[in-house]
Design a protein around this motif. Sequence first.
Motif, PDB file in Angstrom:
ATOM      1  N   ASP A   1       0.833  -1.210   0.000  1.00 45.39           N
ATOM      2  CA  ASP A   1       0.000   0.000   0.000  1.00 45.39           C
ATOM      3  C   ASP A   1       0.866   1.258   0.000  1.00 45.39           C
ATOM      4  O   ASP A   1       0.586   2.222  -0.719  1.00 45.39           O
ATOM      5  N   ASP A   2       1.919   1.236   0.813  1.00 43.74           N
ATOM      6  CA  ASP A   2       2.814   2.398   0.882  1.00 43.74           C
ATOM      7  C   ASP A   2       3.503   2.644  -0.459  1.00 43.74           C
ATOM      8  O   ASP A   2       3.659   3.792  -0.885  1.00 43.74           O
ATOM      9  N   ALA A   3       3.919   1.558  -1.122  1.00 43.37           N
ATOM     10  CA  ALA A   3       4.578   1.694  -2.424  1.00 43.37           C
ATOM     11  C   ALA A   3       3.622   2.291  -3.450  1.00 43.37           C
ATOM     12  O   ALA A   3       3.997   3.174  -4.232  1.00 43.37           O
ATOM     13  N   ARG A   4       2.376   1.807  -3.419  1.00 44.20           N
ATOM     14  CA  ARG A   4       1.370   2.345  -4.358  1.00 44.20           C
ATOM     15  C   ARG A   4       1.106   3.814  -4.083  1.00 44.20           C
ATOM     16  O   ARG A   4       1.082   4.649  -5.005  1.00 44.20           O
ATOM     17  N   ASP A   5       0.908   4.166  -2.810  1.00 44.24           N
ATOM     18  CA  ASP A   5       0.603   5.550  -2.459  1.00 44.24           C
ATOM     19  C   ASP A   5       1.791   6.471  -2.721  1.00 44.24           C
ATOM     20  O   ASP A   5       1.610   7.646  -3.084  1.00 44.24           O
ATOM     21  N   ALA A   6       2.999   5.963  -2.538  1.00 45.96           N
ATOM     22  CA  ALA A   6       4.189   6.754  -2.871  1.00 45.96           C
ATOM     23  C   ALA A   6       4.206   7.071  -4.359  1.00 45.96           C
ATOM     24  O   ALA A   6       4.565   8.187  -4.771  1.00 45.96           O
ATOM     25  N   GLY A   7       3.797   6.108  -5.172  1.00 48.70           N
ATOM     26  CA  GLY A   7       3.722   6.331  -6.613  1.00 48.70           C
ATOM     27  C   GLY A   7       2.689   7.383  -6.970  1.00 48.70           C
ATOM     28  O   GLY A   7       2.924   8.249  -7.814  1.00 48.70           O
ATOM     29  N   PHE A   8       1.517   7.307  -6.331  1.00 47.94           N
ATOM     30  CA  PHE A   8       0.477   8.309  -6.581  1.00 47.94           C
ATOM     31  C   PHE A   8       0.949   9.698  -6.134  1.00 47.94           C
ATOM     32  O   PHE A   8       0.724  10.692  -6.823  1.00 47.94           O
ATOM     33  N   LEU A   9       1.613   9.746  -4.977  1.00 45.21           N
ATOM     34  CA  LEU A   9       2.082  11.033  -4.465  1.00 45.21           C
ATOM     35  C   LEU A   9       3.103  11.652  -5.418  1.00 45.21           C
ATOM     36  O   LEU A   9       3.075  12.862  -5.683  1.00 45.21           O
ATOM     37  N   LEU A  10       3.977  10.838  -5.970  1.00 43.35           N
ATOM     38  CA  LEU A  10       4.941  11.342  -6.946  1.00 43.35           C
ATOM     39  C   LEU A  10       4.225  11.829  -8.199  1.00 43.35           C
ATOM     40  O   LEU A  10       4.570  12.870  -8.754  1.00 43.35           O
ATOM     41  N   ARG A  11       3.238  11.092  -8.605  1.00 53.04           N
ATOM     42  CA  ARG A  11       2.460  11.484  -9.797  1.00 53.04           C
ATOM     43  C   ARG A  11       1.811  12.850  -9.589  1.00 53.04           C
ATOM     44  O   ARG A  11       1.864  13.713 -10.472  1.00 53.04           O
ATOM     45  N   TYR A  12       1.205  13.072  -8.421  1.00 53.25           N
ATOM     46  CA  TYR A  12       0.572  14.360  -8.149  1.00 53.25           C
ATOM     47  C   TYR A  12       1.618  15.474  -8.036  1.00 53.25           C
ATOM     48  O   TYR A  12       1.397  16.596  -8.496  1.00 53.25           O
TER      49      TYR A  12
ATOM     50  N   LEU B   1       4.373  15.784  -9.544  1.00 47.93           N
ATOM     51  CA  LEU B   1       4.930  16.145 -10.844  1.00 47.93           C
ATOM     52  C   LEU B   1       3.975  16.969 -11.692  1.00 47.93           C
ATOM     53  O   LEU B   1       4.364  17.513 -12.724  1.00 47.93           O
ATOM     54  N   ASP B   2       2.726  17.067 -11.268  1.00 48.22           N
ATOM     55  CA  ASP B   2       1.726  17.854 -11.992  1.00 48.22           C
ATOM     56  C   ASP B   2       1.558  19.189 -11.279  1.00 48.22           C
ATOM     57  O   ASP B   2       0.860  19.286 -10.267  1.00 48.22           O
ATOM     58  N   HIS B   3       2.206  20.233 -11.802  1.00 48.83           N
ATOM     59  CA  HIS B   3       2.196  21.519 -11.110  1.00 48.83           C
ATOM     60  C   HIS B   3       0.832  22.196 -11.133  1.00 48.83           C
ATOM     61  O   HIS B   3       0.633  23.217 -10.445  1.00 48.83           O
ATOM     62  N   THR B   4      -0.116  21.659 -11.900  1.00 45.65           N
ATOM     63  CA  THR B   4      -1.454  22.247 -11.918  1.00 45.65           C
ATOM     64  C   THR B   4      -2.291  21.790 -10.729  1.00 45.65           C
ATOM     65  O   THR B   4      -3.371  22.331 -10.488  1.00 45.65           O
ATOM     66  N   LEU B   5      -1.810  20.794  -9.996  1.00 40.41           N
ATOM     67  CA  LEU B   5      -2.551  20.266  -8.853  1.00 40.41           C
ATOM     68  C   LEU B   5      -2.023  20.854  -7.550  1.00 40.41           C
ATOM     69  O   LEU B   5      -0.823  21.072  -7.399  1.00 40.41           O
ATOM     70  N   THR B   6      -2.931  21.096  -6.617  1.00 38.68           N
ATOM     71  CA  THR B   6      -2.544  21.505  -5.268  1.00 38.68           C
ATOM     72  C   THR B   6      -3.322  20.657  -4.268  1.00 38.68           C
ATOM     73  O   THR B   6      -4.484  20.310  -4.519  1.00 38.68           O
ATOM     74  N   PRO B   7      -2.713  20.335  -3.133  1.00 37.95           N
ATOM     75  CA  PRO B   7      -3.397  19.494  -2.139  1.00 37.95           C
ATOM     76  C   PRO B   7      -4.701  20.101  -1.628  1.00 37.95           C
ATOM     77  O   PRO B   7      -5.627  19.374  -1.277  1.00 37.95           O
ATOM     78  N   SER B   8      -4.766  21.420  -1.585  1.00 34.74           N
ATOM     79  CA  SER B   8      -5.974  22.064  -1.066  1.00 34.74           C
ATOM     80  C   SER B   8      -7.155  21.926  -2.014  1.00 34.74           C
ATOM     81  O   SER B   8      -8.309  22.095  -1.597  1.00 34.74           O
ATOM     82  N   ARG B   9      -6.881  21.598  -3.284  1.00 31.03           N
ATOM     83  CA  ARG B   9      -7.972  21.482  -4.264  1.00 31.03           C
ATOM     84  C   ARG B   9      -8.105  20.079  -4.844  1.00 31.03           C
ATOM     85  O   ARG B   9      -8.906  19.859  -5.754  1.00 31.03           O
ATOM     86  N   HIS B  10      -7.295  19.161  -4.373  1.00 27.77           N
ATOM     87  CA  HIS B  10      -7.338  17.786  -4.865  1.00 27.77           C
ATOM     88  C   HIS B  10      -7.361  16.867  -3.654  1.00 27.77           C
ATOM     89  O   HIS B  10      -6.376  16.755  -2.925  1.00 27.77           O
ATOM     90  N   ASP B  11      -8.511  16.216  -3.424  1.00 26.55           N
ATOM     91  CA  ASP B  11      -8.703  15.461  -2.188  1.00 26.55           C
ATOM     92  C   ASP B  11      -7.672  14.356  -1.999  1.00 26.55           C
ATOM     93  O   ASP B  11      -7.108  14.203  -0.906  1.00 26.55           O
ATOM     94  N   ASP B  12      -7.418  13.564  -3.039  1.00 30.05           N
ATOM     95  CA  ASP B  12      -6.460  12.462  -2.903  1.00 30.05           C
ATOM     96  C   ASP B  12      -5.054  12.982  -2.634  1.00 30.05           C
ATOM     97  O   ASP B  12      -4.311  12.421  -1.809  1.00 30.05           O
ATOM     98  N   TYR B  13      -4.681  14.043  -3.321  1.00 27.44           N
ATOM     99  CA  TYR B  13      -3.362  14.644  -3.117  1.00 27.44           C
ATOM    100  C   TYR B  13      -3.240  15.146  -1.677  1.00 27.44           C
ATOM    101  O   TYR B  13      -2.244  14.907  -0.977  1.00 27.44           O
ATOM    102  N   GLY B  14      -4.278  15.843  -1.208  1.00 29.10           N
ATOM    103  CA  GLY B  14      -4.269  16.358   0.155  1.00 29.10           C
ATOM    104  C   GLY B  14      -4.180  15.254   1.188  1.00 29.10           C
ATOM    105  O   GLY B  14      -3.434  15.362   2.174  1.00 29.10           O
TER     106      GLY B  14
END
Length: 248
Positions: free
Chosen positions: A5-16, A18-31
């Motif tokens: 689970d940690d490996a998968r979530d680390a991958g998602f976190l890296l993906r988010y 790398l996308d400078h258009t996303l911010t944690p305050s406006r993207h629930d999964d990223y936050g």
Amino acid sequence: MTARDDARDAGFLLRYALDHTLTPSRHDDYGRLLDRYHADPDLRTAFDQVIAGLGVRVLTADRAVGLVLAAEPDSPMAVSDTAPWLRVKGAEDRMIYGVALGGTAAWCYPTSRSVREPGTRRVTAVDVDRLVREHATAVESGDIGLDAGLDEAWEAYRRRKQVAYGKGRNLAVGCTVKMCDDALGLLGAFGLLIADRSVAPPLHGLRVWRSTDRFRAHVATSGGPLAWQTIVQSHVAEQVVHLDERES
């Protein structure tokens, strides 16, 4: 949470990240993942190990900006092709673009103190070119000195024509104002600047930008481009920017 689970979530976190258009305050999964990054040492360790293998490091991590990353020069994630933004035809062009990038940082952060303070600043190619040329004039007059190796870059910039036009009203590729605009476009492509359409550009074909906390994090954490350090240490940037604020 399992190691998988940690490996998968680390991958998602890296993906988010790398996308400078996303911010944690406006993207629930990223936050949610950023909160876990701060609170869960297992996820943080998994993430840090993944990016370390890629030659990447974390500059800052907060809810407003998100994870801001920087790649080492030999990292597969480093920007190796600037051709979509910069028109480099030789060593002199490369030096001029380098000075333009340093000048942009100096315009947005004119003192070593300002790079640690939140806030944004409007910037155009005309602003950057003016600041660089003010600094070049001070160097030429002997008022300030340059670190070894930088004199050639400043001389190349000073020699180049400031404004020239090609077909119609378009700025010619090789003039320094156009090259500064190219440099601003490169920073904008990676979310270090954002377009500001609330005011008209100073010249036809140019764009108006605003600095971001992502840009500030890069300059503050990395020490900024050598050209930025040189301009800031000379106090030319502080003088020019304060004069601009009084005239605005």
